[in-house]
Design a protein around this motif. Structure first.
Motif, short mmCIF file in Angstrom:
data_model
loop_
_atom_site.label_atom_id
_atom_site.label_comp_id
_atom_site.label_asym_id
_atom_site.label_seq_id
_atom_site.Cartn_x
_atom_site.Cartn_y
_atom_site.Cartn_z
N CYS A 181 0.79 -1.27 -0.10
CA CYS A 181 -0.06 -0.20 0.02
C CYS A 181 0.84 1.20 -0.01
CB CYS A 181 -0.82 0.08 1.14
SG CYS A 181 -1.83 1.49 1.58
N CYS A 221 0.45 3.05 3.61
CA CYS A 221 0.99 2.68 4.93
C CYS A 221 2.14 1.71 4.70
CB CYS A 221 -0.03 1.97 5.89
SG CYS A 221 -0.62 0.44 4.75
N GLY A 261 -0.08 -2.94 4.18
CA GLY A 261 -1.00 -3.68 3.55
C GLY A 261 -0.69 -4.21 1.96
N CYS A 268 -7.14 -0.82 1.23
CA CYS A 268 -6.07 -1.42 1.82
C CYS A 268 -6.53 -2.06 3.09
CB CYS A 268 -4.86 -0.49 2.34
SG CYS A 268 -3.62 -0.97 3.45
N CYS A 272 -4.44 -0.27 6.48
CA CYS A 272 -5.09 1.43 6.82
C CYS A 272 -6.37 1.81 6.46
CB CYS A 272 -3.88 2.11 6.43
SG CYS A 272 -3.86 2.21 4.39
ZN LIG Z 1 -2.35 0.69 3.86
#
Ligand SMILES: [Zn+2]
Length: 153
Positions: free
Chosen positions: A31, A34, A37, A50, A53
């Motif tokens: 992701c 973050c 993810g 995600c 997050c």
């Molecule tokens: Zn994320």
């Protein structure tokens, strides 16, 4: 950049997103927000959000840019390899075919997800296509301002 939220009476300045960090996370198929993810559900199917997050990832519009950049990279690697092997060993044509055709397919399949991830990370960092831009106010990133602090009192 200032986003006006209608009828709320407050103005928020979006947090600057780190472009290179987002691209790096995308290259790792993570992701862009973050970095924890997973960006993909399956091979190239992007998760709508995600799993860590909750950031929306469905806004991406990678379209045909990932194959374009993948062909660009793979082509340079394979052609350089073909020329180097030909110059060094001058093998028969079938050796080139056995060596480079599977290598082209494998390299393309290996590089496509990280390249697509990097492009999604770039789009996220630049707030393109609803990634936090004015067209998608569902996930604003307000930073505390004098006006928002006063609201809490
Ligand atoms: Zn994320």
């Amino acid at each position: 950049m200032t986003i006006q939220i209608e009828n709320a009476g407050i103005a928020v300045t979006p947090v600057q997103r780190n472009v290179w960090q987002a691209i790096g996370r995308g290259l790792a198929c993570a992701c862009p927000a973050c970095g924890k993810g997973r960006i993909y559900d399956m091979f190239l199917k992007v998760n709508p959000t995600c799993g860590v997050c909750g950031r929306e990832l469905h806004h991406h519009r990678a379209d045909d840019a990932p194959p374009y950049f993948t062909m660009f990279v793979v082509g340079h690697i394979i052609i350089a390899g073909v020329l180097a092997v030909e110059r060094a060993f001058a093998p028969a044509t079938w050796v080139h075919m056995v060596l480079w055709l599977p290598m082209t397919v494998i390299l393309s399949l290996v590089l496509l997800p990280p390249i697509k991830g990097a492009l999604i990370g770039l789009q996220w960092a630049l707030r393109m296509h609803g990634f936090g831009g004015g067209t998608d106010p569902a996930n604003p990133e307000p930073i505390p301002t004098a006006s928002s602090n006063e609201r809490g009192k």
